[in-house]
Design a protein around this motif. Structure first.
Motif, mmCIF file in Angstrom:
data_model
loop_
_atom_site.group_PDB
_atom_site.id
_atom_site.type_symbol
_atom_site.label_atom_id
_atom_site.label_comp_id
_atom_site.label_asym_id
_atom_site.label_seq_id
_atom_site.Cartn_x
_atom_site.Cartn_y
_atom_site.Cartn_z
ATOM 1 N N VAL A 108 3.136 2.046 -1.519
ATOM 2 C CA VAL A 108 3.336 2.575 -3.374
ATOM 3 C C VAL A 108 2.444 3.520 -4.009
ATOM 4 O O VAL A 108 2.799 4.496 -4.532
ATOM 5 C CB VAL A 108 2.792 1.410 -4.391
ATOM 6 C CG1 VAL A 108 3.469 2.310 -5.954
ATOM 7 C CG2 VAL A 108 4.075 0.017 -3.715
ATOM 8 N N ILE A 109 1.049 3.286 -3.345
ATOM 9 C CA ILE A 109 -0.109 4.310 -3.123
ATOM 10 C C ILE A 109 0.200 6.090 -2.627
ATOM 11 O O ILE A 109 0.058 5.370 -1.333
ATOM 12 C CB ILE A 109 -1.091 3.971 -2.939
ATOM 13 C CG1 ILE A 109 -1.588 2.888 -3.932
ATOM 14 C CG2 ILE A 109 -2.391 5.159 -3.432
ATOM 15 C CD1 ILE A 109 -2.794 2.390 -3.402
ATOM 16 N N PRO A 110 0.708 7.042 -3.353
ATOM 17 C CA PRO A 110 0.957 7.889 -1.713
ATOM 18 C C PRO A 110 -0.186 8.474 -1.053
ATOM 19 O O PRO A 110 -0.963 8.565 -1.602
ATOM 20 C CB PRO A 110 1.146 8.966 -3.361
ATOM 21 C CG PRO A 110 0.841 7.930 -4.447
ATOM 22 C CD PRO A 110 0.665 7.021 -4.461
ATOM 23 N N LEU A 114 1.041 -1.383 0.427
ATOM 24 C CA LEU A 114 0.310 0.028 -0.063
ATOM 25 C C LEU A 114 0.841 1.416 0.139
ATOM 26 O O LEU A 114 0.482 2.322 -0.489
ATOM 27 C CB LEU A 114 -1.031 0.035 1.322
ATOM 28 C CG LEU A 114 -2.453 -1.145 0.944
ATOM 29 C CD1 LEU A 114 -2.728 -0.913 2.711
ATOM 30 C CD2 LEU A 114 -3.199 -0.668 0.337
ATOM 31 N N LEU A 171 -2.530 7.805 0.264
ATOM 32 C CA LEU A 171 -3.614 7.338 0.596
ATOM 33 C C LEU A 171 -3.213 5.678 0.967
ATOM 34 O O LEU A 171 -3.834 5.059 1.834
ATOM 35 C CB LEU A 171 -4.719 6.561 0.086
ATOM 36 C CG LEU A 171 -6.238 5.867 -0.190
ATOM 37 C CD1 LEU A 171 -6.620 6.791 0.610
ATOM 38 C CD2 LEU A 171 -6.921 5.991 -1.704
ATOM 39 N N GLY A 172 -2.603 5.285 0.598
ATOM 40 C CA GLY A 172 -2.257 3.702 1.130
ATOM 41 C C GLY A 172 -1.378 3.902 2.119
ATOM 42 O O GLY A 172 -1.425 2.995 3.407
ATOM 43 N N TRP A 173 -0.677 5.090 2.677
ATOM 44 C CA TRP A 173 -0.335 4.975 4.033
ATOM 45 C C TRP A 173 -0.644 5.074 4.971
ATOM 46 O O TRP A 173 -1.382 4.549 6.260
ATOM 47 C CB TRP A 173 1.022 6.650 4.214
ATOM 48 C CG TRP A 173 2.352 6.119 3.197
ATOM 49 C CD1 TRP A 173 2.699 5.085 2.932
ATOM 50 C CD2 TRP A 173 2.900 7.083 2.254
ATOM 51 N NE1 TRP A 173 3.898 6.005 1.085
ATOM 52 C CE2 TRP A 173 3.640 6.909 1.664
ATOM 53 C CE3 TRP A 173 1.995 9.068 2.547
ATOM 54 C CZ2 TRP A 173 4.247 8.033 0.636
ATOM 55 C CZ3 TRP A 173 3.506 9.070 1.524
ATOM 56 C CH2 TRP A 173 4.123 8.937 0.824
#
Length: 134
Positions: A74-76, A72, A78-80
């Motif tokens: 990898v998704i700036p 996750l 939102l993933g974090w």
């Protein structure tokens, strides 16, 4: 509600409800300790074995969360946020389960954690402790 066992029994010298609750304190370390030390009391052995199983399950869930968090990430942004939220929810749930297990053991109950408890009972009964194939 049944009375909690309080008379010192078994090989630990502790009251069974205290030994059962302490089995969860540093799971699975204290679970292993009480499982090895206690040879007679079925109540303490159940909680010690369940502590080991739940500790292993917590470890496995944390490994899955670490892998999922890496994916996750990898998704700036939102993933974090999603990874952090999942970690916090699972961590809080694990903490609440830990407290609940200690409480139930201290009350003298043999409450089974879903999925882990039945496997522990099967193992302690001398049967196989693996999930059946479908």
């Amino acid at each position: 509600m049944p009375e909690a066992p309080t008379a010192p029994q078994g090989t630990t010298g502790l009251a069974p409800n205290v030994a059962g609750a302490l089995s969860y304190l540093l799971m699975p370390i204290t679970g292993i300790l009480f499982f090895v030390l206690e040879k007679e009391d079925r109540f303490v052995r159940f909680h010690a074995a369940q502590s080991i199983g739940v500790g292993i399950a917590f470890f496995a869930v944390n490994v899955v969360l670490m892998v999922l968090g890496s994916v996750l990430a990898v998704i700036p942004i939102l993933g974090w946020l999603v990874g952090l939220a999942l970690t916090m929810v699972v961590g809080l749930g694990g903490f609440c389960l830990w407290l609940y297990l200690m409480y139930r053991a201290y009350q003298g109950d043999e409450w089974e954690v879903p999925l882990v408890g039945p496997q522990v009972r099967r193992y302690l009964a001398g049967g196989t402790a693996v999930m059946p194939r479908r």
